[in-house]
Design an enzyme around this catalytic site. Sequence first.
Site, short mmCIF file in Angstrom:
data_model
loop_
_atom_site.label_atom_id
_atom_site.label_comp_id
_atom_site.label_asym_id
_atom_site.label_seq_id
_atom_site.Cartn_x
_atom_site.Cartn_y
_atom_site.Cartn_z
N TYR A 150 5.96 -4.87 -8.94
CA TYR A 150 6.60 -6.02 -8.30
C TYR A 150 8.10 -5.77 -8.15
CZ TYR A 150 8.38 -10.72 -7.50
OH TYR A 150 9.04 -11.82 -6.97
N LYS B 49 10.35 -5.51 -4.59
CA LYS B 49 11.48 -6.39 -4.28
C LYS B 49 12.77 -5.60 -4.10
CE LYS B 49 9.19 -10.01 -3.77
NZ LYS B 49 9.12 -10.61 -2.42
#
Length: 257
Positions: free
Chosen positions: A152, A156
Amino acid sequence: MAIVFITGSTDGLGRAAAQSLLDQGHRVVLHARSADRAAAVADFTSRAAGVVVGDLRSAAETKGIADQVNAIGRMDAIIHNAGVYTQDSRAATAEGHAGTLAINTLAPYLLTALIERPKRLVYLSSGLHRGGEGSLHDLDWTRRNWDAAKAYAESKLHAVALAFALARRWPQVLSNAVDPGWVRTRMGGAGAPVDLDTGQRTQSWLAVSEEPAAMVSGRYWHHLRQEQPAGEAADPNFQDALIERLSELTGVSLPAA
């Protein structure tokens, strides 16, 4: 008034941004993962300038989303809002990519490459991107043991790097990244400290505002303030290497300036 396309806009931050822009009199093109999802929020989608449907896990459906948006017409702004948080496993897509990478990185890249170029681009990131450096040696998690939080964070970081790369490559487009904070959404949970309105405000503002402060490019924002992102995300060499790798993984090249 502007026309704005927002991915993942039938729920959470995407819906909040759409609601805010609609209330200001702008036109909004919504995105739903499926026709069933679009039908379930028909009371909301009835206010939209259009609704496009497709699952961002699928490269084919993502390309279909781009076609649907282009058929509506050129957008003034696009908010790349859709994303997934920590996935229990690599959860390979039909094309064999890690699910987190497919939705959070490959999909916004594909949409950026395939949708007619808007005046403004906004990519949602996270403060957690600062833990995502060092991804290029195994972007698609084919060699490493799966680490949901790391995947994750990497995705990002990719969002910030993509925003900054577009700011360099497409100087006529205002391209920025936003950390909305830990927001009380289905993803963020009821205990998150940031309310939906605060969480959506920066990306909505960047998408349509004519204030001089919003007419900038290649910046990383958090609650209407510019912040310094992770060093790798701001590194042009990393940005270019990432785009080259995304082109290889998707078979789609980013158009030149």
